[in-house]
Scaffold this active site. Sequence first.
Site, mmCIF file in Angstrom:
data_model
loop_
_atom_site.group_PDB
_atom_site.id
_atom_site.type_symbol
_atom_site.label_atom_id
_atom_site.label_comp_id
_atom_site.label_asym_id
_atom_site.label_seq_id
_atom_site.Cartn_x
_atom_site.Cartn_y
_atom_site.Cartn_z
ATOM 1 C CG ASN A 1 8.331 63.969 -13.082
ATOM 2 O OD1 ASN A 1 8.049 64.718 -12.144
ATOM 3 N ND2 ASN A 1 7.918 62.704 -13.151
ATOM 4 C CG HIS A 49 5.008 59.415 -13.782
ATOM 5 N ND1 HIS A 49 5.497 58.471 -12.917
ATOM 6 C CD2 HIS A 49 6.075 59.906 -14.446
ATOM 7 C CE1 HIS A 49 6.817 58.395 -13.059
ATOM 8 N NE2 HIS A 49 7.189 59.254 -13.978
ATOM 9 C CD GLU A 96 7.688 57.902 -9.998
ATOM 10 O OE1 GLU A 96 7.434 59.087 -9.718
ATOM 11 O OE2 GLU A 96 8.795 57.548 -10.450
ATOM 12 N N GLY A 123 14.053 55.334 -13.420
ATOM 13 C CA GLY A 123 14.864 55.453 -12.213
ATOM 14 C C GLY A 123 15.754 54.250 -11.941
ATOM 15 C CB SER A 163 17.400 55.234 -17.203
ATOM 16 O OG SER A 163 16.902 54.742 -15.977
HETATM 17 C C1 PEP Z 1 10.215 59.565 -15.017
HETATM 18 O O1 PEP Z 1 9.985 59.432 -13.831
HETATM 19 O O2 PEP Z 1 9.341 59.989 -15.793
HETATM 20 C C2 PEP Z 1 11.552 59.215 -15.515
HETATM 21 C C3 PEP Z 1 11.710 59.072 -16.802
HETATM 22 O O3 PEP Z 1 12.515 59.039 -14.573
HETATM 23 P P1 PEP Z 1 14.081 58.715 -14.842
HETATM 24 O O4 PEP Z 1 14.541 59.618 -15.939
HETATM 25 O O5 PEP Z 1 14.748 59.025 -13.535
HETATM 26 O O6 PEP Z 1 14.156 57.289 -15.223
#
Ligand code: PEP
Length: 250
Positions: A9, A96, A98, A173, A213
């Site tokens: 993503n 998601h 966000e 994140g 992450s």
């Molecule tokens: C995400 O936004 O779906 C995600 C998993 O981000 P990150 O890998 O940066 O934690």
Amino acid sequence: MRKKIVAGNWKMNNNFQEGIDLTNELIENFKPTDLNKQLVVCPPFIHLNAMAELFTENEIRLGGQNCHTSEKGAYTGEVSAEMLKSVGVRYCLVGHSERRAYFFEDDQELFQKIKQLLAKDIQPIFCCGEMLEDRKEGGHFDVIEDQLELLWKLSKTDFQKVIIAYEPVWAIGTGQTATAEQAQEIHKFIRSRIAKKMDEAIADNASILYGGSCKPTNAAELFSKPDVDGGLIGGAALEANDFLGIYNAL
Ligand code: PEP
């Protein structure tokens, strides 16, 4: 057979040229290890058409990050499932964290999006995950159970096209990855809910991805768990080496 997937993503990152450069780097270095292990990239809308052309000879698949709840019409700034389909999109993120947090997407809206995608034969990647407070209070299983509820309204045929991504919000994140045991515990729980609401065979075939992450250094351990069928990757999907390193851990 249960499909293994690593999906990236990009979120709101990469201008047009940066997107093309990253796509070319992925194409040059991607070596599919197995047809049952799928690599998916979900860029911002502006990249989709150009990437589809670059991917024609390649096994990498395209995903959208969002779509609208309606088929078409006066919805300025929005993109429909039909539009995604027309540029070769096969997968699309739904729910998601966000989008839930910043765009206040609720269950009804998420359900409509899933229906729009399924009508166009695009596989939804449905995201669920608890906040840190939920986990601290021991409420993480309840949160996941509630978030999954809308999926039980789907027919068995439709449900089987849905991929679920477990993404604990506290891990997205932040660099604070869930342990492989924490991921496995929730994935197993999700699979048990599917078995109860759909049936055992559907549960066994469902792909459940982990997101939060995930990096080349922790992917192999996460993916070694029996109910973790791949990953949804944010930050690490912006570097070809890292993203492909995670795929190679599948
Ligand atoms: C995400 O936004 O779906 C995600 C998993 O981000 P990150 O890998 O940066 O934690």
